[in-house]
Design an enzyme around this catalytic site. Structure first.
Site, PDB file in Angstrom:
ATOM      1  N   LYS A  10      26.540 -14.186 -11.846  1.00 21.70           N
ATOM      2  CA  LYS A  10      26.898 -12.806 -12.158  1.00 21.70           C
ATOM      3  C   LYS A  10      28.119 -12.398 -11.344  1.00 21.70           C
ATOM      4  O   LYS A  10      28.057 -12.275 -10.124  1.00 21.70           O
ATOM      5  CB  LYS A  10      25.757 -11.846 -11.836  1.00 21.70           C
ATOM      6  CG  LYS A  10      26.048 -10.454 -12.400  1.00 21.70           C
ATOM      7  CD  LYS A  10      25.251  -9.344 -11.781  1.00 21.70           C
ATOM      8  CE  LYS A  10      25.858  -8.810 -10.522  1.00 21.70           C
ATOM      9  NZ  LYS A  10      27.182  -8.170 -10.689  1.00 21.70           N
ATOM     10  N   GLU A  64      26.315 -15.018   2.247  1.00 18.81           N
ATOM     11  CA  GLU A  64      27.602 -14.927   2.941  1.00 18.81           C
ATOM     12  C   GLU A  64      27.964 -13.455   2.929  1.00 18.81           C
ATOM     13  O   GLU A  64      28.275 -12.892   1.878  1.00 18.81           O
ATOM     14  CB  GLU A  64      28.631 -15.794   2.200  1.00 18.81           C
ATOM     15  CG  GLU A  64      29.780 -16.200   3.081  1.00 18.81           C
ATOM     16  CD  GLU A  64      30.923 -15.234   2.979  1.00 18.81           C
ATOM     17  OE1 GLU A  64      30.957 -14.292   3.807  1.00 18.81           O
ATOM     18  OE2 GLU A  64      31.756 -15.410   2.089  1.00 18.81           O
ATOM     19  N   CYS A  67      36.154 -10.868   3.636  1.00 17.69           N
ATOM     20  CA  CYS A  67      34.985 -10.787   4.507  1.00 17.69           C
ATOM     21  C   CYS A  67      35.295 -11.266   5.913  1.00 17.69           C
ATOM     22  O   CYS A  67      34.752 -10.758   6.876  1.00 17.69           O
ATOM     23  CB  CYS A  67      33.827 -11.581   3.918  1.00 17.69           C
ATOM     24  SG  CYS A  67      34.291 -13.232   3.430  1.00 17.69           S
ATOM     25  N   GLU A 104      32.565  -2.516   8.995  1.00 20.53           N
ATOM     26  CA  GLU A 104      33.502  -3.247   8.147  1.00 20.53           C
ATOM     27  C   GLU A 104      34.218  -2.250   7.243  1.00 20.53           C
ATOM     28  O   GLU A 104      33.593  -1.588   6.412  1.00 20.53           O
ATOM     29  CB  GLU A 104      32.716  -4.260   7.298  1.00 20.53           C
ATOM     30  CG  GLU A 104      33.600  -5.127   6.447  1.00 20.53           C
ATOM     31  CD  GLU A 104      32.814  -6.208   5.686  1.00 20.53           C
ATOM     32  OE1 GLU A 104      31.737  -5.892   5.149  1.00 20.53           O
ATOM     33  OE2 GLU A 104      33.285  -7.349   5.649  1.00 20.53           O
TER      34      GLU A 104
HETATM   35  P1  NAI Z   1      28.052  -5.376  -3.019  1.00 23.45           P
HETATM   36  O1  NAI Z   1      27.460  -6.207  -1.975  1.00 23.45           O
HETATM   37  O2  NAI Z   1      27.309  -4.207  -3.530  1.00 23.45           O
HETATM   38  O3  NAI Z   1      28.407  -6.266  -4.292  1.00 23.45           O
HETATM   39  C1  NAI Z   1      28.459  -7.658  -4.329  1.00 23.45           C
HETATM   40  C2  NAI Z   1      27.756  -8.190  -5.577  1.00 23.45           C
HETATM   41  O4  NAI Z   1      26.361  -7.901  -5.497  1.00 23.45           O
HETATM   42  C3  NAI Z   1      28.207  -7.592  -6.880  1.00 23.45           C
HETATM   43  O5  NAI Z   1      28.213  -8.593  -7.867  1.00 23.45           O
HETATM   44  C4  NAI Z   1      27.128  -6.562  -7.200  1.00 23.45           C
HETATM   45  O6  NAI Z   1      26.993  -6.285  -8.556  1.00 23.45           O
HETATM   46  C5  NAI Z   1      25.900  -7.250  -6.683  1.00 23.45           C
HETATM   47  N1  NAI Z   1      24.782  -6.384  -6.319  1.00 23.45           N
HETATM   48  C6  NAI Z   1      24.818  -5.095  -5.890  1.00 23.45           C
HETATM   49  N2  NAI Z   1      23.568  -4.659  -5.629  1.00 23.45           N
HETATM   50  C7  NAI Z   1      22.730  -5.683  -5.889  1.00 23.45           C
HETATM   51  C8  NAI Z   1      21.322  -5.854  -5.801  1.00 23.45           C
HETATM   52  N3  NAI Z   1      20.528  -4.890  -5.366  1.00 23.45           N
HETATM   53  N4  NAI Z   1      20.792  -7.048  -6.134  1.00 23.45           N
HETATM   54  C9  NAI Z   1      21.581  -8.050  -6.546  1.00 23.45           C
HETATM   55  N5  NAI Z   1      22.913  -7.936  -6.656  1.00 23.45           N
HETATM   56  C10 NAI Z   1      23.493  -6.784  -6.326  1.00 23.45           C
HETATM   57  O7  NAI Z   1      29.470  -4.913  -2.520  1.00 23.45           O
HETATM   58  P2  NAI Z   1      30.286  -3.623  -3.023  1.00 23.45           P
HETATM   59  O8  NAI Z   1      29.423  -2.455  -3.257  1.00 23.45           O
HETATM   60  O9  NAI Z   1      31.104  -4.060  -4.148  1.00 23.45           O
HETATM   61  O10 NAI Z   1      31.182  -3.328  -1.760  1.00 23.45           O
HETATM   62  C11 NAI Z   1      30.686  -2.515  -0.701  1.00 23.45           C
HETATM   63  C12 NAI Z   1      31.087  -3.056   0.636  1.00 23.45           C
HETATM   64  O11 NAI Z   1      30.552  -4.352   0.803  1.00 23.45           O
HETATM   65  C13 NAI Z   1      32.568  -3.258   0.836  1.00 23.45           C
HETATM   66  O12 NAI Z   1      33.206  -2.112   1.250  1.00 23.45           O
HETATM   67  C14 NAI Z   1      32.592  -4.302   1.885  1.00 23.45           C
HETATM   68  O13 NAI Z   1      32.434  -3.721   3.151  1.00 23.45           O
HETATM   69  C15 NAI Z   1      31.403  -5.146   1.579  1.00 23.45           C
HETATM   70  N6  NAI Z   1      31.746  -6.350   0.812  1.00 23.45           N
HETATM   71  C16 NAI Z   1      31.779  -7.535   1.466  1.00 23.45           C
HETATM   72  C17 NAI Z   1      32.132  -8.672   0.788  1.00 23.45           C
HETATM   73  C18 NAI Z   1      32.189  -9.969   1.467  1.00 23.45           C
HETATM   74  O14 NAI Z   1      32.797 -10.896   0.947  1.00 23.45           O
HETATM   75  N7  NAI Z   1      31.565 -10.139   2.590  1.00 23.45           N
HETATM   76  C19 NAI Z   1      32.528  -8.647  -0.605  1.00 23.45           C
HETATM   77  C20 NAI Z   1      32.400  -7.356  -1.234  1.00 23.45           C
HETATM   78  C21 NAI Z   1      32.040  -6.276  -0.506  1.00 23.45           C
END
Ligand code: NAI
Length: 794
Positions: free
Chosen positions: A193, A267, A301, A398
């Site tokens: 996904k 990760e 990240c 972050e």
């Molecule tokens: P997120 O962690 O919500 O999204 C990442 C993925 O998880 C997306 O595909 C999303 O649809 C999915 N997702 C969201 N809620 C879920 C759930 N309950 N169960 C399963 N999958 C789920 O990240 P978001 O909201 O896009 O970004 C928010 C913050 O997260 C950013 O500001 C940043 O600080 C951090 N982030 C960190 C990343 C990294 O590579 N470590 C990447 C993206 C965001």
């Protein structure tokens, strides 16, 4: 009109936009809307379930994609499951051919993918063209190699099964490659996904997979938001989940999968330090900072988001940085001369703005270049904060944007403690012309990747992943392959296969001679000393014949706290040489062997099985095994195609709680504690609840074997509640739990507090069988890999 002379005067670049027509044509061919890619086909588009995907650079709609629902996720998982046996049976070479074909396909369509990625995500074309897409191809090539070598290099292992993968929006296609390539190489089938903001390149990739003839169902792409993600996490047909994204969602997934038996790798976020010593080459440092925090608009990240600079050179560095920031070019990401593109979405822009505002309110000094961002689109200027307090929100949270927070330090020791002063542990950069200093600091940093005089280097051959709240598991390299493998022929653990240890019933059976037995009440063993339980209670231990064999302390929360403290105080064990650790383990074996008869009798009394002697002999042999391993569990040197090498070091995880199984009262204990100790961890062991006396007798052996106090601590009592308490403890880094499924579930749930690593098993092992009860699997679980990238050669 600008004259040539004027151009030479200002050296301004003219715009050099990359054409977007091929992407628009591709979108047009799909009518601008997409269903799911399941079982080698596009599902019909249901207009009611479409959502818009926007171009961050201008806010316009790029395409419409489908919100995956339960039926979509179910169909995808079913397709992956149906495709699994054949894909597995194809063998490594055939899978290598497919991965190779995918790599070639990515290269052939690299321009389309780069432009599409830029339009979808907002990152500059310079980056997608020169970094993201080439690395995607590299990942598939590298893993074609692992598929080819799988049978010889991972003998005895097979694919983990159906894999659910959930990825973020910051490197959409690259994260897909990091996840899909090793999974396919290992013989897994996939449901992926993509993030809701950036699903487009995953859909384009599905088309490439189709073109190269990847068998139907091997790769399925389901689009949608977190709700779709939740459905995939919860699906019973998924054997393993791999997630990259926020720590917050990682925690939700850890909890949602607790007790499910699904393999999990996470990760997560970071707040990575970028450490500059006063002898560093400051001009190189400036370029490093550009790559650390303005690469991909800081939405990385492992972004070097905390600049830690030695006091004497701080002002000079800030000045150089400001000058460089003034010359960074921000704007249309399709412009080939643009350094900084757009932020992925308005909600992220708002988040960055809010955190920057908070930084100013908290008293830090903010600096931004004098030029303005375009009025249209989602842009945020490069930002530098100085005078930041280490505890300020902007120094801890972050930000995930182009915002650098700078702090100063005086000594290397201070740099290390500032660097480690966050709950995260993803990456770090160290800049110094003194190799002694850089390599002295690298092992002290609590993180999964260290770049020496470099930053944000990635390669398929080197593992990537975090410590602490940055998650667990590695992606890339040999270490990453393990995430998608399991020992061959293992069954899926069924429910309730391990009996819960019933609390010992009260017994009034007298000893055989009719006299009261001479009291022998082992205490807890904490910090190398016997300790009375804080509760003042003891629990009786019955023999197989119902006789009271003794009593052990009823450990509680306070005892565990003391044990954790003692284990931390013994952290120097990690630095003890492998040779010295081996000597101590051999000595322990020797002392156990000397008391073999007594221990064997004790076990026979406890279990009534009469196999006590065999258990002791196996325990002695097991101690020899880990003494042997103590100076042999080497790391690797990864060959990365950059001027340097990556040293993959096996490091101890830290303080580890171990809840021991009942099947083999002493051997189970030794089998779990010895690999942890051999690799430099310190341990709090909760012995078998039913037969704790064998383990408590063992502390006498430890006492005489020069095991330093605090390296092994023993707390007896109710195993499941003690294990849960340890799992909740923020100063415990990992938990191993070998007991009933409900106990494992409680441990996994509680572990989400600080995202500690867990290893749980509710299917009893044959502890006497060395093939399944010792060796590399245990050593891998006892360690985490730190990849240290160092300059090497030309
Ligand atoms: P997120 O962690 O919500 O999204 C990442 C993925 O998880 C997306 O595909 C999303 O649809 C999915 N997702 C969201 N809620 C879920 C759930 N309950 N169960 C399963 N999958 C789920 O990240 P978001 O909201 O896009 O970004 C928010 C913050 O997260 C950013 O500001 C940043 O600080 C951090 N982030 C960190 C990343 C990294 O590579 N470590 C990447 C993206 C965001």
């Amino acid at each position: 009109m600008t004259t040539v002379a004027e151009i030479f005067e200002t050296m301004e670049y003219g715009p050099a936009p990359e054409a977007d027509a091929p992407v628009r044509q591709w979108l047009q061919a799909h009518d601008g809307k997409f269903g799911q890619y399941v079982n080698g086909r596009w599902t019909d588009v249901d207009d009611a379930r479409l959502f818009d995907v926007q171009e961050p650079a201008n806010g316009k709609r790029l395409a419409r994609v489908s919100q995956g629902n339960e039926a979509d996720v179910d169909a995808a998982v079913q397709a992956a499951r149906a495709a699994l046996p054949k894909w597995k049976a194809l063998g490594g070479h055939a899978r290598a051919r497919y991965l190779y074909a995918l790599a070639r396909a990515v290269q052939k369509h690299s321009r389309l993918l780069a432009v599409l990625e830029t339009m979808d995500n907002g990152k500059s074309i310079r980056e997608t063209r020169d970094i993201d897409i080439p690395l995607v191809a590299r990942h598939f090539y590298h893993h074609a190699g692992w598929a080819q070598l799988l049978e010889s290099e991972f003998a005895g292992y097979e694919g983990a099964g159906v894999v659910g993968q959930i990825i973020p929006w910051n490197f959409p296609l690259l994260m897909l490659a990091w996840k899909v390539a090793p999974a396919l190489a290992a013989g897994c089938t996939v449901v992926l996904k993509p993030a809701e903001f950036t699903p487009m390149t995953a859909l384009a990739f599905a088309e490439l997979a189709h073109e190269v003839g990847l068998p139907n169902g091997v790769l399925n792409i389901v689009t949608g938001d977190g709700e779709t993600g939740k459905l995939l996490v919860a699906h019973e047909g998924v054997d393993k989940l791999a997630f990259t994204g926020s720590t917050e969602v990682g925690r939700i997934i850890r909890k949602a999968t607790a007790g499910s038996g699904k393999k999990l790798s996470l990760e997560l976020g970071g707040k990575s330090p970028f450490i500059v010593f006063d002898d560093a080459d400051l001009d190189s440092v400036v370029e490093g900072v550009v790559d650390a925090i303005w690469f991909n608009q800081g939405q990385v990240c492992c972004a070097g988001s905390r600049l830690l600079v030695q006091e004497g050179v701080a002002d000079r560095l800030y000045e150089k940085l400001r000058a460089r920031m003034e010359r960074l070019r921000l704007g249309n990401p399709l412009d080939k001369a643009v350094d900084i593109g757009a932020i992925v979405a308005p909600v992220q822009l708002e988040r960055i703005r809010g955190l920057v505002e908070q930084g100013r309110e908290e008293g830090a000094q903010m600096w931004q270049p004098s030029w303005a961002c375009p009025a249209e689109g989602c842009f945020y200027p490069p930002t530098l904060f100085t005078d930041v307090s280490p505890s300020a929100t902007i120094a801890q949270v972050e930000i995930f944007g182009p915002v650098l927070v700078a702090m100063t330090f005086r000594t290397p020791g201070e740099a290390v403690s500032l660097a480690n002063n966050t709950p995260y542990g993803l990456a770090a950069s160290v800049w110094s012309e003194n190799i002694n200093l850089a390599l002295d600091v690298a092992p002290k940093l609590k993180c999964g990747v260290v770049w020496v005089n470099s930053t944000n280097l990635f390669d398929a051959a080197a593992g990537f992943g975090g410590y602490r709240e940055s998650g667990f598991g590695r992606e890339g390299g040999r270490e990453g392959m393990w995430e998608y493998l399991k020992p061959a022929g293992t069954r899926d653990p069924g429910p309730g296969t391990r009996e819960s240890a019933a609390p010992s019933p009260e017994s009034r059976v007298p000893s055989p001679d009719g006299l009261p037995p001479i009291d022998r009440t082992p205490k807890l063993y904490v910090g190398g000393k016997q300790a009375r339980p804080d509760s003042g209670y003891s629990r009786r231990v019955l023999g197989a014949d119902g006789r009271v064999l003794g009593a052990v302390g009823e450990g509680n929360r306070k005892d565990l706290r003391n044990a954790v403290e003692a284990a931390h105080k013994a952290a120097g064990w990690a630095k003890t040489s492998g040779h010295a650790k081996a000597q101590i383990l051999y000595y322990t074996a020797e002392n156990l062997a000397a008391r073999a008869d007594e221990f064997a009798r004790r076990i026979d009394d406890l279990t009534g099985r009469g196999d006590g002697r065999a258990e002791i002999d196996a325990a002695v042999s097991r101690l020899f095994t880990y003494a042997a391993w103590a100076d042999k569990y080497d790391g690797l040197v990864h060959d990365v195609p950059i001027r340097g090498v990556a040293l993959a070091m096996n490091e101890p995880i830290g303080v580890v709680g171990v809840a021991c199984p009942d099947e083999a009262p002493l051997l189970g204990f030794v089998s779990l504690v010895a690999p942890l100790v051999a690799t430099g961890n310190t341990v709090i062991a909760i012995p078998s609840e039913k037969y704790p006396l064998a383990a408590t007798d063992f502390y006498g052996v430890l006492d005489t074997s020069d095991v330093p106090g605090g390296v092994i601590n023993i707390v007896t009592g109710e195993r499941d509640s003690l294990a849960k308490t340890l799992a909740e403890h923020d100063d415990v880094d990992a938990i191993w739990y070998f007991g009933p499924r409900e106990g494992a579930k409680a441990v996994e749930l509680a572990s989400a507090s600080n995202m500690k690593r867990t290893w749980t098993e509710w299917t009893p092992r044959a502890w006497r069988d060395a093939r399944v009860a010792e060796g590399r699997e245990f050593l891998r679980q006892a360690t985490q890999v730190k990849n240290v990238w160092i300059p090497y050669g030309e």
